[in-house]
Design a protein around this motif. Structure first.
Motif, PDB file in Angstrom:
ATOM      1  N   LYS A 181       0.850  -1.204   0.000  1.00  0.00           N
ATOM      2  CA  LYS A 181       0.000   0.000   0.000  1.00  0.00           C
ATOM      3  C   LYS A 181       0.881   1.248   0.000  1.00  0.00           C
ATOM      4  CE  LYS A 181      -3.086   3.214   1.302  1.00  0.00           C
ATOM      5  NZ  LYS A 181      -2.734   4.599   1.609  1.00  0.00           N
ATOM      6  N   ASN A 186       0.835   5.760  -1.554  1.00  0.00           N
ATOM      7  CA  ASN A 186       1.194   7.053  -0.962  1.00  0.00           C
ATOM      8  C   ASN A 186       2.296   7.740  -1.781  1.00  0.00           C
ATOM      9  OD1 ASN A 186      -0.198   5.464   0.893  1.00  0.00           O
ATOM     10  ND2 ASN A 186       0.599   6.571   2.635  1.00  0.00           N
ATOM     11  N   ALA A 214       5.694  20.316   1.855  1.00  0.00           N
ATOM     12  CA  ALA A 214       5.772  20.234   3.315  1.00  0.00           C
ATOM     13  C   ALA A 214       5.533  18.796   3.731  1.00  0.00           C
ATOM     14  CB  ALA A 214       4.731  21.148   3.949  1.00  0.00           C
ATOM     15  N   TYR A 216       8.159  15.104   4.231  1.00  0.00           N
ATOM     16  CA  TYR A 216       8.883  14.201   3.332  1.00  0.00           C
ATOM     17  C   TYR A 216       8.670  12.755   3.799  1.00  0.00           C
ATOM     18  CZ  TYR A 216      12.425  13.162  -0.198  1.00  0.00           C
ATOM     19  OH  TYR A 216      13.083  12.720  -1.326  1.00  0.00           O
ATOM     20  N   PRO A 243      13.751  12.113   7.897  1.00  0.00           N
ATOM     21  CA  PRO A 243      13.308  12.382   6.527  1.00  0.00           C
ATOM     22  C   PRO A 243      13.897  13.677   5.965  1.00  0.00           C
ATOM     23  CG  PRO A 243      11.441  12.478   8.061  1.00  0.00           C
ATOM     24  CD  PRO A 243      12.603  11.946   8.817  1.00  0.00           C
ATOM     25  N   ASP A 273      -0.609  16.888   9.475  1.00  0.00           N
ATOM     26  CA  ASP A 273      -0.475  17.749  10.654  1.00  0.00           C
ATOM     27  C   ASP A 273      -1.342  19.019  10.487  1.00  0.00           C
ATOM     28  OD1 ASP A 273       0.445  18.723  13.054  1.00  0.00           O
ATOM     29  OD2 ASP A 273       2.517  19.019  12.408  1.00  0.00           O
ATOM     30  N   VAL A 276       0.227  23.738   9.120  1.00  0.00           N
ATOM     31  CA  VAL A 276       1.613  23.652   8.642  1.00  0.00           C
ATOM     32  C   VAL A 276       1.942  24.919   7.847  1.00  0.00           C
ATOM     33  CG1 VAL A 276       3.159  22.298   7.184  1.00  0.00           C
ATOM     34  CG2 VAL A 276       1.466  21.148   8.628  1.00  0.00           C
TER      35      VAL A 276
HETATM   36  N1  LIG Z   1      -3.697  12.606  -1.225  1.00  0.00           N
HETATM   37  C1  LIG Z   1      -3.888  11.314  -1.074  1.00  0.00           C
HETATM   38  O1  LIG Z   1      -4.539  10.661  -1.867  1.00  0.00           O
HETATM   39  C2  LIG Z   1      -3.244  10.623   0.084  1.00  0.00           C
HETATM   40  C3  LIG Z   1      -2.797   9.296  -0.049  1.00  0.00           C
HETATM   41  C4  LIG Z   1      -2.179   8.688   1.043  1.00  0.00           C
HETATM   42  C5  LIG Z   1      -2.041   9.377   2.240  1.00  0.00           C
HETATM   43  N2  LIG Z   1      -2.539  10.649   2.330  1.00  0.00           N
HETATM   44  C6  LIG Z   1      -2.419  11.459   3.553  1.00  0.00           C
HETATM   45  O2  LIG Z   1      -1.238  12.250   3.431  1.00  0.00           O
HETATM   46  C7  LIG Z   1      -0.709  12.548   4.729  1.00  0.00           C
HETATM   47  C8  LIG Z   1       0.751  12.101   4.780  1.00  0.00           C
HETATM   48  O3  LIG Z   1       0.822  10.690   4.621  1.00  0.00           O
HETATM   49  P1  LIG Z   1       2.233   9.918   4.584  1.00  0.00           P
HETATM   50  O4  LIG Z   1       1.896   8.488   4.361  1.00  0.00           O
HETATM   51  O5  LIG Z   1       3.180  10.622   3.712  1.00  0.00           O
HETATM   52  O6  LIG Z   1       2.662  10.122   6.115  1.00  0.00           O
HETATM   53  P2  LIG Z   1       4.138  10.009   6.738  1.00  0.00           P
HETATM   54  O7  LIG Z   1       3.928   9.826   8.187  1.00  0.00           O
HETATM   55  O8  LIG Z   1       4.943   9.007   5.964  1.00  0.00           O
HETATM   56  O9  LIG Z   1       4.787  11.447   6.441  1.00  0.00           O
HETATM   57  C9  LIG Z   1       4.373  12.654   7.019  1.00  0.00           C
HETATM   58  C10 LIG Z   1       5.628  13.518   7.163  1.00  0.00           C
HETATM   59  O10 LIG Z   1       5.225  14.847   7.511  1.00  0.00           O
HETATM   60  C11 LIG Z   1       6.162  15.346   8.449  1.00  0.00           C
HETATM   61  N3  LIG Z   1       5.563  16.464   9.196  1.00  0.00           N
HETATM   62  C12 LIG Z   1       4.693  16.433  10.236  1.00  0.00           C
HETATM   63  N4  LIG Z   1       4.410  17.684  10.647  1.00  0.00           N
HETATM   64  C13 LIG Z   1       5.105  18.529   9.837  1.00  0.00           C
HETATM   65  C14 LIG Z   1       5.234  19.949   9.747  1.00  0.00           C
HETATM   66  N5  LIG Z   1       4.587  20.749  10.620  1.00  0.00           N
HETATM   67  N6  LIG Z   1       6.053  20.472   8.791  1.00  0.00           N
HETATM   68  C15 LIG Z   1       6.731  19.669   7.925  1.00  0.00           C
HETATM   69  N7  LIG Z   1       6.653  18.321   7.970  1.00  0.00           N
HETATM   70  C16 LIG Z   1       5.848  17.753   8.909  1.00  0.00           C
HETATM   71  C17 LIG Z   1       6.497  14.144   9.327  1.00  0.00           C
HETATM   72  O11 LIG Z   1       7.725  14.326  10.011  1.00  0.00           O
HETATM   73  C18 LIG Z   1       6.540  13.023   8.285  1.00  0.00           C
HETATM   74  O12 LIG Z   1       7.857  12.833   7.782  1.00  0.00           O
HETATM   75  C19 LIG Z   1      -1.637  11.815   5.696  1.00  0.00           C
HETATM   76  O13 LIG Z   1      -2.642  12.711   6.123  1.00  0.00           O
HETATM   77  C20 LIG Z   1      -2.241  10.719   4.860  1.00  0.00           C
HETATM   78  O14 LIG Z   1      -3.447  10.244   5.384  1.00  0.00           O
HETATM   79  C21 LIG Z   1      -3.094  11.294   1.280  1.00  0.00           C
END
Ligand SMILES: NC(=O)c1ccc[n+]([C@@H]2O[C@H](COP(=O)([O-])OP(=O)(O)OC[C@H]3O[C@@H](n4cnc5c(N)ncnc54)[C@H](O)[C@@H]3O)[C@@H](O)[C@H]2O)c1
Length: 419
Positions: A181, A186, A214, A216, A243, A273, A276
């Protein structure tokens, strides 16, 4: 209970074509559907699903139906529904669906309740809204629910918090955490479809522009790479040193949002988060900045603060709100700050959703067989399911790989052989 709530039943034929188009890129789910049709492993199971109502989700619903499940579907975001797909689900596939693109929050929650009126034995969620409403407002239904699945990072975080508080009433499988997944959906799915959403909404050239990503994580890695592929100068912001370091070594400039805000032409949050991009960042942005979000909830950009700072707001194109600040600078917010890949584009391409939804279907089957042995916790997708999906996907792509020889198996399991 209302049987369904969709925008327009007459859109069904277009939706059917779109569902069939997606199916061509979903060979793993198709194989699962063929087996489900023969074996009916979900016979009689009542399931309520809260997922983005897209053509790929429709193929998942058809698969569960083929397995014998009695399933209803509601949207997991007010802006992500494809109305023609919702119409086809109801009219062609007879799957009760509650979803209208652009529905307000009241309707969104009314639809969640309608899906719960189905009295589910299992839930399927994307962001944990269904499970949250079930635990907060529909506790009368909890005794009947034996398990569920969760699709996305943000949902898994919410559910783990519930489990830690002993507030979760049934086991959930975290589909997001399967490697088949998040490595693909993602990263490559969000990467491509977010660029697609931004381009469809704005038609602004990315080449030569500064594009700020914003976060990584899995989504951010995909998005940063795809933005670079379009010729943008990509800047990454992070709060986690690991990251952040990875982004540096992947060749991106990394800096705090306070610095990035001054130089960005495009901004996209993918962090999961809150705030941001906040008021003090808008203060620093260039005239014409384009700001979007592809994280799960619309809280990553502080839009209420921007509303307060602005003298005017107008819709200048579909999905583009232009906010004019007191000093005349204009900031553009795409898709009301909701997942831009689903708001102005079509979400992830079917080929990645093939694996995500294969995980959903097989996790539901696994949960039905095993729920009585599981605790009220969040579980990983069993490794055998993850590997099997990867194998089937490679098969579907016509790609063969090597197999360990007996000698290699022995070598890899021994500690005696060294230098
Ligand atoms: N658009 C879509 O279709 C889609 C698909 C999958 C996941 N998502 C969503 O996207 C988001 C991220 O998912 P992911 O799997 O990449 O999560 P992840 O946990 O792998 O990555 C999130 C990153 O954001 C960083 N972060 C947190 N707060 C921050 C801030 N204030 N400034 C900068 N960086 C910050 C974290 O340190 C982390 O590295 C989630 O909400 C997830 O549900 C969206």
């Amino acid at each position: 209970m209302e049987k369904y709530d969709i925008k327009d039943a007459k859109l069904a034929e277009g939706g059917r074509l779109r569902i069939e188009w997606a199916e061509r890129e979903m060979p793993v789910l198709r194989l699962i559907r063929e087996r489900f049709t023969r074996e009916r492993p979900l016979a009689g199971l009542r399931a309520s699903a809260c997922l983005h109502v897209t053509s790929e989700t429709a193929n998942l619903m058809r698969t569960l139906q083929a397995g014998g499940a009695d399933v209803v579907l509601t949207a997991s975001n007010p802006l992500s529904t494809q109305d023609d797909v919702a119409a086809a689900l109801v009219n062609v596939y007879e799957i009760p669906t509650f979803a209208i693109k652009g529905e307000d929050n009241v309707t969104y929650y009314k639809h969640l309740h309608a899906a719960l009126d189905h009295n589910p034995q299992m839930t399927m969620d994307d962001g944990a809204d269904l499970v949250s409403v079930l635990h907060k407002e529909r506790r009368d239904l909890l005794p009947g629910v034996v398990g569920g699945t969760e699709e996305t990072t943000t949902g898994v975080i919410r559910l783990r918090a519930m489990a830690a508080d002993n507030a979760l009433n049934f086991p959930i499988i975290a589909v997001n955490d399967a490697m088949t997944k998040h490595f693909f959906d993602n990263r490559y799915g969000t990467g491509q479809s977010t660029i697609d959403g931004i381009v469809r909404a704005t038609n602004v050239l990315l080449a030569g522009k500064t594009f700020v990503v914003a976060g990584y994580g899995w989504c951010g890695r995909g998005l940063a790479n795809r933005a670079r592929g379009m010729g943008a100068n990509v800047v990454v912001t992070e709060v986690n040193p690991l990251p952040a370091l990875e982004a540096v070594m992947d060749g991106f400039r990394v800096m705090p949002m306070n610095e990035a805000a001054r130089i960005g032409d495009f901004f996209c949050t993918v962090t999961g988060d809150l705030n941001v991009i906040d008021e003090h960042h808008f203060e620093l942005m260039k005239d014409g900045a384009i700001v979007a979000n592809s994280g799960h909830f619309n809280v990553e950009i502080n839009i209420p603060a921007l509303e307060k700072m602005s003298l005017h707001k107008r819709l200048v194109r579909p999905f583009v709100d232009e906010y004019t600040l007191a000093d005349g600078r204009r900031i553009h917010i795409l898709g009301e700050g909701r997942l831009i890949n689903l708001a102005s584009a079509e979400g992830h391409p079917a080929s990645v959703m093939d694996m995500s939804f294969a995980n959903q279907a097989l996790s539901l089957e696994y949960m039905l067989k095993n729920y009585s042995k599981l605790e009220k916790k969040v579980y990983a997708v069993p490794e055998e399911i993850d590997r099997e999906i990867a194998r089937l996907k490679l098969d579907g792509m016509g790609i063969d790989i090597d197999t360990l020889t007996p000698e290699q198996v022995k070598y890899l399991n021994s500690w005696e052989e060294g230098t």
